[in-house]
Design a protein around this motif. Sequence first.
Motif, PDB file in Angstrom:
ATOM      1  N   GLY A 106     -18.860   2.031 -22.790  1.00 16.45           N
ATOM      2  CA  GLY A 106     -17.502   1.897 -22.283  1.00 16.45           C
ATOM      3  C   GLY A 106     -17.402   1.012 -21.055  1.00 16.45           C
ATOM      4  N   HIS A 107     -18.489   0.330 -20.698  1.00 19.25           N
ATOM      5  CA  HIS A 107     -18.443  -0.586 -19.560  1.00 19.25           C
ATOM      6  C   HIS A 107     -17.627  -1.818 -19.934  1.00 19.25           C
ATOM      7  CE1 HIS A 107     -22.538   1.303 -18.538  1.00 19.25           C
ATOM      8  NE2 HIS A 107     -21.589   1.929 -17.875  1.00 19.25           N
ATOM      9  N   VAL A 108     -16.715  -2.192 -19.073  1.00 24.20           N
ATOM     10  CA  VAL A 108     -15.875  -3.356 -19.327  1.00 24.20           C
ATOM     11  C   VAL A 108     -16.722  -4.617 -19.191  1.00 24.20           C
ATOM     12  CG1 VAL A 108     -13.861  -4.671 -18.559  1.00 24.20           C
ATOM     13  CG2 VAL A 108     -13.794  -2.168 -18.547  1.00 24.20           C
ATOM     14  N   ILE A 162      -7.993  -0.368 -21.522  1.00 22.60           N
ATOM     15  CA  ILE A 162      -9.394  -0.012 -21.236  1.00 22.60           C
ATOM     16  C   ILE A 162      -9.706   1.358 -21.828  1.00 22.60           C
ATOM     17  CG2 ILE A 162     -10.998   0.655 -19.392  1.00 22.60           C
ATOM     18  CD1 ILE A 162      -9.725  -1.606 -17.689  1.00 22.60           C
ATOM     19  N   LYS A 163      -8.816   2.325 -21.662  1.00 25.51           N
ATOM     20  CA  LYS A 163      -9.040   3.672 -22.192  1.00 25.51           C
ATOM     21  C   LYS A 163      -9.160   3.633 -23.714  1.00 25.51           C
ATOM     22  CE  LYS A 163      -9.554   7.982 -21.421  1.00 25.51           C
ATOM     23  NZ  LYS A 163     -10.859   8.367 -20.887  1.00 25.51           N
ATOM     24  N   ARG A 164      -8.299   2.879 -24.369  1.00 19.07           N
ATOM     25  CA  ARG A 164      -8.375   2.770 -25.834  1.00 19.07           C
ATOM     26  C   ARG A 164      -9.682   2.108 -26.261  1.00 19.07           C
ATOM     27  NH1 ARG A 164      -3.963  -0.578 -26.675  1.00 19.07           N
ATOM     28  NH2 ARG A 164      -4.647  -0.855 -28.819  1.00 19.07           N
ATOM     29  N   ALA A 165     -10.120   1.104 -25.519  1.00 15.84           N
ATOM     30  CA  ALA A 165     -11.389   0.436 -25.833  1.00 15.84           C
ATOM     31  C   ALA A 165     -12.565   1.393 -25.630  1.00 15.84           C
ATOM     32  CB  ALA A 165     -11.557  -0.819 -24.970  1.00 15.84           C
ATOM     33  N   GLU A 166     -12.531   2.163 -24.535  1.00 11.71           N
ATOM     34  CA  GLU A 166     -13.592   3.148 -24.286  1.00 11.71           C
ATOM     35  C   GLU A 166     -13.667   4.173 -25.414  1.00 11.71           C
ATOM     36  OE1 GLU A 166     -13.552   3.277 -19.393  1.00 11.71           O
ATOM     37  OE2 GLU A 166     -12.260   4.637 -20.526  1.00 11.71           O
ATOM     38  N   ASN A 167     -12.505   4.646 -25.860  1.00  9.24           N
ATOM     39  CA  ASN A 167     -12.472   5.637 -26.947  1.00  9.24           C
ATOM     40  C   ASN A 167     -13.017   5.047 -28.243  1.00  9.24           C
ATOM     41  OD1 ASN A 167     -11.409   7.607 -25.282  1.00  9.24           O
ATOM     42  ND2 ASN A 167      -9.298   7.179 -25.847  1.00  9.24           N
ATOM     43  N   ALA A 168     -12.643   3.812 -28.541  1.00  7.89           N
ATOM     44  CA  ALA A 168     -13.138   3.159 -29.756  1.00  7.89           C
ATOM     45  C   ALA A 168     -14.650   2.958 -29.663  1.00  7.89           C
ATOM     46  CB  ALA A 168     -12.426   1.823 -29.969  1.00  7.89           C
TER      47      ALA A 168
END
Length: 126
Positions: free
Chosen positions: A51-53, A78-84
């Motif tokens: 989940g690191h950007v 960012i939250k949606r990307a971390e969850n995915a």
Amino acid sequence: MTELGGWETRQRDVVAELGRKARSVQQALGRIRVRVPSRNGELGVTVDAQGHVLDIRLTPQALRLGEAKLARELMETIKRAENAAARQAAEAAGPLTSDPRIAETLSASRRLLDEARSTRRSATSE
């Protein structure tokens, strides 16, 4: 002695198998890159398996959103990307986490950690 030698051989085989699975999972996790656009496409975020950007892309439309709205859109994306990424990482870890030997060990570890936390909370509340 034959029985002990057979047991040692089986244990070595198990350790080798789990090592192969672990290396395979590690490689799969290392390849995970998730790119998620904002809901209206003004920006995009790329994260790794943890989940690191890794990257943020802003369009000219994103820059016109204003500070507060841009911040909200960015945090939501960012939250949606971390969850995915978390979903993909869990799937990639499947060969290890679905192995009954590993699952049993993880379950026992969780129980021990829960017991330790409970004991610590009891000790601090006295």
